[in-house]
Write an enzyme that holds these catalytic residues in place. Structure first.
Site, short mmCIF file in Angstrom:
data_model
loop_
_atom_site.label_atom_id
_atom_site.label_comp_id
_atom_site.label_asym_id
_atom_site.label_seq_id
_atom_site.Cartn_x
_atom_site.Cartn_y
_atom_site.Cartn_z
N GLU A 116 95.43 71.47 60.55
CA GLU A 116 94.93 72.84 60.72
C GLU A 116 95.45 73.72 59.59
O GLU A 116 96.60 73.61 59.19
CB GLU A 116 95.41 73.49 62.04
CG GLU A 116 94.69 73.02 63.25
CD GLU A 116 95.19 73.71 64.53
OE1 GLU A 116 95.66 74.86 64.47
OE2 GLU A 116 95.10 73.05 65.58
N GLU A 149 100.88 70.52 68.48
CA GLU A 149 101.91 71.55 68.36
C GLU A 149 102.85 71.62 69.56
O GLU A 149 102.84 72.59 70.33
CB GLU A 149 101.25 72.92 68.14
CG GLU A 149 100.42 73.00 66.88
CD GLU A 149 99.67 74.32 66.74
OE1 GLU A 149 99.69 75.14 67.67
OE2 GLU A 149 99.04 74.52 65.69
O1 IFM Z 1 94.07 78.63 67.86
C1 IFM Z 1 95.25 77.98 67.55
C2 IFM Z 1 95.15 76.49 67.90
O2 IFM Z 1 94.86 76.31 69.24
C3 IFM Z 1 96.46 75.81 67.61
N1 IFM Z 1 96.91 76.09 66.27
C4 IFM Z 1 96.92 77.46 65.84
C5 IFM Z 1 95.58 78.10 66.08
C6 IFM Z 1 95.58 79.55 65.59
O3 IFM Z 1 96.52 80.29 66.28
#
Ligand code: IFM
Length: 450
Positions: free
Chosen positions: A354, A166
């Site tokens: 994710e 990210e």
């Molecule tokens: O916890 C985070 C993760 O570190 C990166 N993506 C989003 C998740 C939820 O906010």
């Protein structure tokens, strides 16, 4: 009850990250990261929580690998804590740090879980922050040095590799709104940080190819869907800008080798200093990768407004949506649109790296967590994903966030995302109802929808 079958060999897994789970912040020669520093400043994190202990994965990885097996995971994503490996940021290798990841990889493999290694999930060594952090072009080369060391240590054990997690969150929360380490607030700096993160991504891809390491490599982006509040041209333009800022800026750079023209122009008109692009930067940033890592949580509903300078947008929370404990609207339709759009515009096979939801889970006296809302969230999102696959999107896998409750950055331990509940007082783990449900999904490769 209809059953939605997923493609053969679909990769089911979960994700976690070093800073959010390991704890042991000073163990065995590890140095301070920007997140250690940030958490230790009172007021930065809800309840002044820190990552000092987290879920003590550093010491409990063997038990946790057994739980991952119980969760049915074929893949578990972990990340590398850079200051454990290079306490001075580069140069001197801390063998004990590397040994830890050797033990983790072995434990996962012994439990039949393939490791997915993410190289950078935000815990930059503090000593490199003192040299400018991501505003310093040299930081990219230091990260490529770390990557080279990790590739050499694991030449064939790791089927999936990530470069940067990210970049938009790292750049925008770290350098624009200051909610994340290192806590800066300057939009031009955020763009420069983003540029250097993407350069680091390209260098890590080059180092990967040069090393002959087995496996596939990609970058993971944070990709909400963006919808205009109304059909009026100002709202449509605002939603496109917000999408340009969060999505197209990074995706066009990585997959098309250029930053979007309309956004460059908008920024110049608003007095933003664009990152200076050196010769070869965009070619480096857009080196071919093997998969498109997609993180999706929610969608934005955007109108023209005065918020979020220099974007001039207004983000609205629709009343007809349900919300997670993060305050994020639950939008499985946005997930479908996001996957279809990424497939249509960038045409690279996708792994959902994710997706998940935080709720205020409660542990019952007999050690159960009945998290029906999380199961419902997963069911709706996986049905949307299945529809996207049916409609032609090439999606190869799905990783939840997260296998365990963990440290949720500026929100500390308050919000829980895990398939496994962690009692932070006792460090006891309890598989939630969602964890048992997910294990069955992984086993059957099929989703029962109500
Ligand atoms: O916890 C985070 C993760 O570190 C990166 N993506 C989003 C998740 C939820 O906010």
């Amino acid at each position: 009850m209809p059953t939605l079958k997923f493609p053969d060999n679909f990769i089911w897994g979960a994700s976690c990250a070093a800073f959010q789970s390991e704890g042991a912040w000073q163990a065995d020669g590890k140095s301070e990261s920007i997140w250690d520093r940030f958490c230790h400043i009172p007021g930065n994190i809800l309840n002044n929580d820190t990552g000092d202990v987290a879920l003590d994965f550093y010491h409990r990885y063997a038990e946790d690998a057994r739980i991952m097996k119980e969760l049915g995971l074929r893949v578990q994503r972990i990340s590398i804590s850079w200051p454990r490996i290079f306490p001075e940021g580069s140069g001197r290798l801390n063998q004990k740090g590397l040994d830890f990841y050797r033990r983790v990889v072995d434990a996962l493999l012994e439990n039949g879980v393939d490791p997915f290694i993410m190289m950078y999930h935000w815990d930059l060594p503090q000593c490199l922050q003192e040299k400018g952090g991501w505003l310093n072009r040299d930081t990219a080369g230091y990260l490529a040095e770390l990557a080279g060391t990790i590739y050499e240590a694991f030449p064939k054990e790791v089927p999936l590799w990530g470069t940067i997690l990210e970049p938009q969150i790292c750049a925008y929360h770290g350098y624009w709104d200051g909610k994340h380490a290192p806590g800066m607030r300057d939009f031009s700096s955020a763009l420069l940080a983003g540029h250097n993160l993407l350069r680091a991504h390209g260098m890590m891809v080059d180092a990967f190819r040069a090393s002959g390491t087995k496996g596939e490599i990609g970058i993971t982006n944070y990709l909400p869907s963006h919808y205009p509040l109304t059909g009026c041209p100002e709202d449509i333009a605002a939603a496109r800008r917000w999408d340009g800022c969060w999505n197209r800026w990074f995706l066009d750079a990585v997959y098309k080798g250029r930053y979007p023209e309309d956004m460059q122009q908008w920024y110049l008109n608003h007095g933003i200093v664009l990152p200076r692009i050196h010769e070869g930067d965009m070619q480096l940033i857009s080196r071919p990768t093997d998969f498109f890592g997609l993180n999706y949580y929610y969608s934005y509903f955007i109108g023209h407004g005065q918020d979020r300078w220099p974007l001039e947008v207004n983000s609205v929370r629709p009343a007809d949506r349900e919300y997670t404990a993060m305050g994020w609207p639950i939008c499985p339709d946005g997930f479908y649109d996001c996957v279809m759009r990424c497939w249509r515009d960038y045409g690279k096979k996708i792994i959902i790296t994710e997706n998940g939801a935080a709720f205020y889970d409660e542990l019952t006296p007999d050690g159960q967590v009945h998290d029906a809302k999380r199961i419902d969230f997963y069911k709706k999102h996986l049905a949307a994903l299945h529809r996207a696959i049916e409609d032609g999107a090439d999606v190869r896998g799905y990783l939840t966030w997260s296998s365990f409750d963990n440290f949720e950055w500026a929100l500390g331990y308050d919000r829980r995302f895990g398939l496994t509940y962690v009692d932070y007082e006792t460090q006891q783990r309890y598989i939630k109802d969602s964890g048992r449900w997910y294990a069955e999904l992984c086993r059957s490769n099929a989703l029962e929808v109500d």
